[in-house]
Design an enzyme around this catalytic site. Structure first.
Site, PDB file in Angstrom:
ATOM      1  N   CYS A  12      61.388  62.066  31.683  1.00 28.15           N
ATOM      2  CA  CYS A  12      60.169  61.612  31.030  1.00 28.15           C
ATOM      3  C   CYS A  12      60.194  60.097  30.947  1.00 28.15           C
ATOM      4  O   CYS A  12      61.225  59.471  31.170  1.00 28.15           O
ATOM      5  CB  CYS A  12      60.084  62.177  29.621  1.00 28.15           C
ATOM      6  SG  CYS A  12      60.001  63.973  29.578  1.00 28.15           S
ATOM      7  N   GLY A  38      57.090  61.581  35.147  1.00 24.62           N
ATOM      8  CA  GLY A  38      56.542  62.809  34.602  1.00 24.62           C
ATOM      9  C   GLY A  38      55.053  62.870  34.850  1.00 24.62           C
ATOM     10  O   GLY A  38      54.343  61.921  34.545  1.00 24.62           O
ATOM     11  N   ASN A 112      62.925  60.795  25.657  1.00 20.24           N
ATOM     12  CA  ASN A 112      63.359  61.016  27.034  1.00 20.24           C
ATOM     13  C   ASN A 112      64.810  61.465  26.984  1.00 20.24           C
ATOM     14  O   ASN A 112      65.643  60.754  26.425  1.00 20.24           O
ATOM     15  CB  ASN A 112      63.229  59.703  27.818  1.00 20.24           C
ATOM     16  CG  ASN A 112      63.870  59.759  29.189  1.00 20.24           C
ATOM     17  OD1 ASN A 112      64.340  58.751  29.691  1.00 20.24           O
ATOM     18  ND2 ASN A 112      63.895  60.914  29.798  1.00 20.24           N
ATOM     19  N   GLY A 113      65.096  62.637  27.537  1.00 22.38           N
ATOM     20  CA  GLY A 113      66.477  63.099  27.541  1.00 22.38           C
ATOM     21  C   GLY A 113      66.573  64.554  27.138  1.00 22.38           C
ATOM     22  O   GLY A 113      65.599  65.301  27.227  1.00 22.38           O
ATOM     23  N   TYR A 252      67.811  58.097  42.728  1.00 22.95           N
ATOM     24  CA  TYR A 252      66.583  58.801  43.026  1.00 22.95           C
ATOM     25  C   TYR A 252      65.429  58.587  42.057  1.00 22.95           C
ATOM     26  O   TYR A 252      64.290  58.406  42.469  1.00 22.95           O
ATOM     27  CB  TYR A 252      66.953  60.291  43.098  1.00 22.95           C
ATOM     28  CG  TYR A 252      65.812  61.225  43.196  1.00 22.95           C
ATOM     29  CD1 TYR A 252      65.053  61.294  44.360  1.00 22.95           C
ATOM     30  CD2 TYR A 252      65.490  62.043  42.136  1.00 22.95           C
ATOM     31  CE1 TYR A 252      63.989  62.171  44.433  1.00 22.95           C
ATOM     32  CE2 TYR A 252      64.436  62.921  42.215  1.00 22.95           C
ATOM     33  CZ  TYR A 252      63.689  62.976  43.367  1.00 22.95           C
ATOM     34  OH  TYR A 252      62.647  63.832  43.442  1.00 22.95           O
ATOM     35  N   ASP A 355      68.784  60.681  53.539  1.00 24.48           N
ATOM     36  CA  ASP A 355      68.094  61.234  52.372  1.00 24.48           C
ATOM     37  C   ASP A 355      68.959  60.940  51.146  1.00 24.48           C
ATOM     38  O   ASP A 355      70.158  60.695  51.269  1.00 24.48           O
ATOM     39  CB  ASP A 355      67.881  62.745  52.546  1.00 24.48           C
ATOM     40  CG  ASP A 355      66.744  63.264  51.674  1.00 24.48           C
ATOM     41  OD1 ASP A 355      66.224  62.496  50.833  1.00 24.48           O
ATOM     42  OD2 ASP A 355      66.385  64.447  51.821  1.00 24.48           O
ATOM     43  N   ASP A 356      68.326  60.977  49.966  1.00 28.46           N
ATOM     44  CA  ASP A 356      69.101  60.616  48.776  1.00 28.46           C
ATOM     45  C   ASP A 356      69.959  61.770  48.257  1.00 28.46           C
ATOM     46  O   ASP A 356      70.986  61.539  47.635  1.00 28.46           O
ATOM     47  CB  ASP A 356      68.179  60.106  47.658  1.00 28.46           C
ATOM     48  CG  ASP A 356      66.995  61.014  47.457  1.00 28.46           C
ATOM     49  OD1 ASP A 356      67.207  62.176  47.082  1.00 28.46           O
ATOM     50  OD2 ASP A 356      65.865  60.565  47.695  1.00 28.46           O
ATOM     51  N   CYS A 392      72.572  69.663  35.435  1.00 31.59           N
ATOM     52  CA  CYS A 392      72.527  68.568  34.463  1.00 31.59           C
ATOM     53  C   CYS A 392      72.108  69.137  33.112  1.00 31.59           C
ATOM     54  O   CYS A 392      71.176  69.929  33.036  1.00 31.59           O
ATOM     55  CB  CYS A 392      71.515  67.516  34.912  1.00 31.59           C
ATOM     56  SG  CYS A 392      71.294  66.207  33.691  1.00 31.59           S
TER      57      CYS A 392
HETATM   58  S1  SF4 Z   1      74.585  65.156  35.183  1.00 29.61           S
HETATM   59 FE1  SF4 Z   1      73.716  64.045  36.941  1.00 29.61          FE
HETATM   60  S2  SF4 Z   1      71.498  64.030  36.619  1.00 29.61           S
HETATM   61 FE2  SF4 Z   1      72.476  64.540  34.666  1.00 29.61          FE
HETATM   62  S3  SF4 Z   1      72.734  62.601  33.558  1.00 29.61           S
HETATM   63 FE3  SF4 Z   1      74.643  62.963  34.667  1.00 29.61          FE
HETATM   64  S4  SF4 Z   1      74.318  61.936  36.650  1.00 29.61           S
HETATM   65 FE4  SF4 Z   1      72.315  62.148  35.706  1.00 29.61          FE
END
Ligand code: SF4
Length: 470
Positions: A12, A38, A112-113, A252, A355-356, A392
């Protein structure tokens, strides 16, 4: 790569401003610069010193806001949010900022988070009689703050922040103040800037450039900023730990014109491409990047390898919002609509396709096929980050572990599945070299958990939904 077709989704964006007579309009332009973070919902709340005024809705910022709304959004302070909704987290009630009105002091929250202990806190709050109106973690903080009703707002916020765990960049607007807090590890980005006499905060610095503000500094891990008519004051609400800023922001998510930890994102991506060229060289005729976020890394790969960079893939910018369609089938249709291989560039050539990242592998497979159908004789895929093997828990929707192709397949198996002639990923060391090499690497460390499985906090996997976030 395109988030919407890849299965790797943004988190976000938060934007706040204090002390500007056109606060709502500036917030609108700030949010516009953060739109990539977002696209499912947007909102702005303002304060005129006596009450809060809110407008929010589902959709893109320019769909949610028309000219008329700004006459109602009175006041010199504003807090805005753009949101990516996950499964079960959609709906108008979850669009932020969330406003909680009370006779004593109202407040609006934007976040955000992802809080890793949100489930336990919700359970506890409900057991104590709180009624939660949304499925968002953000409301948890609001209830924790309101529970400490006897305290001054500042102390109540600090007490509430001490109870939450995970990744968060919170902004809270009351009638009289704007509070801004970053988690003790600084997992999410958040910066402070100045526009004339007004203070601004933003998830990314690109918003400052768009509105003509100057960057001042990043919010520090464990720091609470209090912004009002007297200026900015700072308090430490938790002992700052070694920073672990999300490395996927560099790979990214963030816009290439943003700076993170003082490093430009485009420049960092170029360095990732250079590291990748050193680690995984290949004989080829052209290098091409998958638009948009992989182009910087492709340029870096080209510079380090001496293989010319060409526009072998182009993105059609004017297709509809197919990314809101969740099914795999539609996602795959989106690939065809959004990307094309340039036959005149790749026909008869050995192509390095940078690609990333690879999430499920289905998109990479389609792009490799697209390049071969356009005449590429060989397609060598180079990924400018390590394999994503772990979900994540900090606010990025990387899919569940079972959906992550690298969690169950070797690099050679993935190469075969996507139909590439060769496949290499950047190593974790290469990624760290590109992002945090240098004397401040401890202070400006990164989170690598989705690559390594080394999560920087407790994660409570039995109750935390990887995709539940603000
Ligand atoms: S797990 Fe990956 S996407 Fe999530 S905060 Fe850590 S580096 Fe970023």
């Amino acid at each position: 790569m395109l988030a919407e077709i890849k299965g790797l989704n943004e988190e976000c964006g938060v934007f706040g401003i204090w002390g500007h007579e056109k606060a709502a309009e500036v917030a609108y332009y700030g949010l516009h610069a953060l739109q990539h973070r977002g696209q499912e919902g947007a909102g702005i709340v303002t304060s005129d010193g006596e009450s809060l005024h809110l407008h929010k809705g589902n959709g893109l910022i320019n769909e949610v806001f028309q000219q008329d709304e700004f006459s109602r959004l009175r006041g010199n302070a504003a807090l805005g949010h753009v949101r990516y909704a996950t499964q079960g987290g959609g709906g108008y009630e979850n669009v932020q900022p969330l406003v909680f009105r009370s006779q004593k002091e109202s407040m609006a929250l934007a976040h955000n988070g992802n809080l890793v202990n949100a489930y336990a806190l919700k359970h506890q709050l409900e057991a104590q009689g709180s009624i939660l109106q949304t499925t968002s973690d953000t409301e948890v903080l609001a209830h924790l703050i309101k529970r400490s009703g006897h305290l001054r707002m500042e102390e109540a916020i600090i007490q509430a922040l001490s109870m939450i765990k995970g990744a968060y960049a919170f902004s809270i607007l009351t009638e009289n103040k704007l509070y801004v807090a970053l988690d003790p590890r600084g997992l999410r980005p958040l910066s402070l800037g100045i526009l004339g006499g007004a203070y601004v905060v933003s998830s990314e610095t690109c918003a400052f450039d768009v509105i003509g503000a100057s960057y001042l500094r990043e919010i520090k891990p464990g720091e609470l900023l209090i912004i009002d008519d007297h200026g900015v004051s700072s308090r430490t609400f938790a002992s700052p730990l070694n920073r672990t800023l999300c490395s996927m922001e560099y790979v990214y998510f963030s816009r290439p014109d943003s700076d993170l930890n003082g490093k430009n994102v485009h420049a960092s991506r170029k360095t990732m491409g250079k590291e990748l060229a050193k680690e995984a060289p290949v004989e080829a005729d052209v290098v091409t990047g998958v638009p948009d976020s992989s182009i910087s890394a492709a340029i870096g790969y080209s510079e380090a390898s001496g293989i010319p960079y060409e526009l072998g893939l182009i993105k059609n910018r004017y297709v509809g919002r197919t990314f809101i369609q969740p099914s795999q089938e539609l996602r795959e249709q989106g690939v065809k609509m959004k990307l094309s291989a340039v036959r005149g560039i790749v026909d008869g050539k050995r192509v390095v396709m940078v690609d990333d990242s690879i999430v499920r592998g289905t998109t990479s497979k389609r792009i490799v096929r697209m390049l071969k159908e356009a005449g590429a004789t060989e397609v060598h895929v180079r990924i400018a980050s390590p394999p994503i093997e772990n979900p994540c828990y900090y606010g990025i929707d990387t899919s569940t572990k079972g959906e992550l192709i690298a969690s169950s397949h070797s690099v050679e198996e993935i190469r075969e599945l996507i139909g590439a002639d060769s496949l290499s990923y950047l190593t974790t060391e290469g990624l760290e070299n590109a992002i945090v090499a240098g004397e401040n690497s401890a202070e400006y460390g990164i989170c690598n958990a989705c690559f390594t499985g080394n999560y920087p906090t407790e994660i409570y996997p039995e109750t935390a939904l990887p995709a539940t976030k603000a």
